[in-house]
Write a protein that holds these residues in place. Structure first.
Motif, PDB file in Angstrom:
ATOM      1  N   THR A  12      20.502  33.109  81.365  1.00 58.66           N
ATOM      2  CA  THR A  12      21.527  33.403  80.270  1.00 58.66           C
ATOM      3  C   THR A  12      23.062  32.928  80.916  1.00 58.66           C
ATOM      4  O   THR A  12      23.280  33.273  81.889  1.00 58.66           O
ATOM      5  N   LEU A  66      26.102  36.837  73.010  1.00 57.07           N
ATOM      6  CA  LEU A  66      25.518  38.014  72.897  1.00 57.07           C
ATOM      7  C   LEU A  66      25.865  39.017  71.676  1.00 57.07           C
ATOM      8  O   LEU A  66      25.355  39.940  71.486  1.00 57.07           O
ATOM      9  N   PRO A  69      22.280  38.954  69.392  1.00 56.12           N
ATOM     10  CA  PRO A  69      20.795  38.820  70.386  1.00 56.12           C
ATOM     11  C   PRO A  69      19.925  38.166  70.081  1.00 56.12           C
ATOM     12  O   PRO A  69      19.205  37.406  70.917  1.00 56.12           O
ATOM     13  N   HIS A  84      19.094  37.344  83.090  1.00 58.56           N
ATOM     14  CA  HIS A  84      20.041  37.835  82.401  1.00 58.56           C
ATOM     15  C   HIS A  84      21.840  37.654  83.139  1.00 58.56           C
ATOM     16  O   HIS A  84      21.932  39.043  83.727  1.00 58.56           O
ATOM     17  N   HIS A  87      27.623  37.330  80.666  1.00 58.30           N
ATOM     18  CA  HIS A  87      28.533  38.808  80.599  1.00 58.30           C
ATOM     19  C   HIS A  87      29.932  38.204  80.367  1.00 58.30           C
ATOM     20  O   HIS A  87      30.334  37.479  81.006  1.00 58.30           O
ATOM     21  N   THR A 104      27.918  43.989  75.006  1.00 53.30           N
ATOM     22  CA  THR A 104      27.005  44.054  76.212  1.00 53.30           C
ATOM     23  C   THR A 104      25.998  44.665  76.173  1.00 53.30           C
ATOM     24  O   THR A 104      24.726  44.015  76.500  1.00 53.30           O
ATOM     25  N   THR A 108      22.147  42.875  75.714  1.00 56.20           N
ATOM     26  CA  THR A 108      21.268  43.175  76.606  1.00 56.20           C
ATOM     27  C   THR A 108      19.966  43.653  76.061  1.00 56.20           C
ATOM     28  O   THR A 108      18.885  43.267  76.288  1.00 56.20           O
ATOM     29  N   ILE A 111      18.167  41.327  74.106  1.00 60.65           N
ATOM     30  CA  ILE A 111      17.674  40.188  74.913  1.00 60.65           C
ATOM     31  C   ILE A 111      16.045  40.807  75.496  1.00 60.65           C
ATOM     32  O   ILE A 111      15.135  40.172  75.350  1.00 60.65           O
ATOM     33  N   TYR A 126      18.206  41.064  85.760  1.00 58.37           N
ATOM     34  CA  TYR A 126      19.554  41.468  85.094  1.00 58.37           C
ATOM     35  C   TYR A 126      20.872  41.648  86.443  1.00 58.37           C
ATOM     36  O   TYR A 126      20.350  42.272  87.081  1.00 58.37           O
ATOM     37  N   SER A 128      24.126  42.607  87.679  1.00 60.53           N
ATOM     38  CA  SER A 128      24.891  43.593  87.631  1.00 60.53           C
ATOM     39  C   SER A 128      26.208  43.477  88.358  1.00 60.53           C
ATOM     40  O   SER A 128      26.659  42.343  88.899  1.00 60.53           O
TER      41      SER A 128
END
Ligand SMILES: NC(=O)c1ccc[n+]([C@@H]2O[C@H](COP(=O)([O-])OP(=O)(O)OC[C@H]3O[C@@H](n4cnc5c(N)ncnc54)[C@H](OP(=O)(O)O)[C@@H]3O)[C@@H](O)[C@H]2O)c1
Length: 267
Positions: A12, A66, A69, A84, A87, A104, A108, A111, A126, A128
């Motif tokens: 993504t 986002l 979704p 993913h 962001h 967000t 998420t 997703i 994911y 972060s």
């Protein structure tokens, strides 16, 4: 380029810094990649993606946001894995914090729901941030995947304060770590990917010695900047799982400064 067909994955936010580098490495390693772009991206020059080696045959672009979704469904269905990475990072002050968090988190979760419903996705990685582990009133020498930042500790620090004790890693190691945890059948939970830490004054000394032709703020000029000294982010879990860092901090700065010179940001 490796020739094995490793299957279909989705990344993504393909226009992003981390995601575009990850896509380059996934293509190189034999994956077919679907990536999502926000609908307005059609106006942009996407040649940094479309000209990647293998992109003509193996990179497919989808639109998704986002804020909606379910718009990720077409890109995700049929994939074995999802990275993913999308962001909102730049210009985030333009959106109220609660709106940003809602978008967000809901994006998420949406997703993840699409991944679960797809029946094809076996793993989600994911991306972060160190911000989720390093910020705390309590001084911790070392933080790891069991640590969470205090949610109320962030604020209006200046950019320089944020640099006090920054954990660093080369973006290519970040991309490789994504692929490593995706391909490792035993991977589970959080993974920190950090290869060193420099304080602001250490950074000044390091950069001045290495790049004497560039004007770097002196140690003296930085002495009154009181940031919070952040903990060392431990990558023990990642290394114990078999991951090997390829780049040093020298490589990180050499690459960054070379790139800035090429783009004309510094001479
Ligand atoms: N770069 C770093 O040094 C670093 C370090 C640690 C962690 N990370 C984490 O890595 C992740 C990516 O960071 P990055 O540096 O690659 O950021 P970036 O270059 O700004 O990329 C962010 C991507 O997310 C997309 N995006 C933003 N808002 C979106 C929305 N509403 N819907 C769909 N896509 C959206 C952006 O699309 P547009 O191009 O259309 O805006 C872009 O493709 C973030 O979670 C960040 O915290 C980055």
């Amino acid at each position: 380029m490796e020739s094995d067909d490793k299957g279909l994955v989705c990344v993504t936010g393909g226009t992003g810094y981390v995601a575009s580098w990850l896509i380059m490495r996934l293509l190189q390693q034999g994956y077919t990649v679907r990536t999502t772009l926000r609908p307005h991206s059609g106006q942009r020059d996407l040649s940094f993606l479309t000209s990647l080696p293998g992109a003509t045959e193996k990179l497919h672009l989808f639109h998704a946001d986002l804020n909606e979704p379910d718009s990720f469904r077409a890109a995700i269905e049929g994939c074995t894995g999802v990275f993913h990475v999308a962001h909102p990072v730049g210009n985030i002050n333009a959106i109220p914090e609660d709106e940003l968090a809602k978008m967000t988190v809901e994006g998420t979760l949406g997703i993840l729901k699409v991944c679960a419903e797809s029946k094809t996705v076996k793993r989600v990685v994911y991306t972060s941030s160190a911000a989720t582990v390093v910020y705390s009133e309590e001084r911790r020498e070392v933080v790891d995947e069991n640590t969470w930042s205090d949610i109320d500790f962030t604020g209006n620090e200046t950019h320089y304060k944020h640099l006090e004790g920054t954990s660093m890693v080369h973006v290519d190691d970040v991309a490789s770590a994504h692929i490593h945890v995706f391909e490792n059948p035993n991977a589970k939970g959080r993974y920190i990917c950090s290869n060193g830490k420099l304080s602001l004054t250490e950074l000044s000394v390091f950069l001045s010695a290495k790049y004497p032709d560039i004007v770097i703020p002196t140690v003296d000029s930085l002495k009154d900047i009181k940031g919070f000294s952040k903990s060392i982010c431990s990558s023990k879990k990642l290394v114990d799982s078999g991951f090997k860092f390829k780049y040093s901090l020298d490589d990180v700065f050499d690459g960054a400064i070379q790139s800035c010179k090429e783009k004309g940001f510094i001479s």
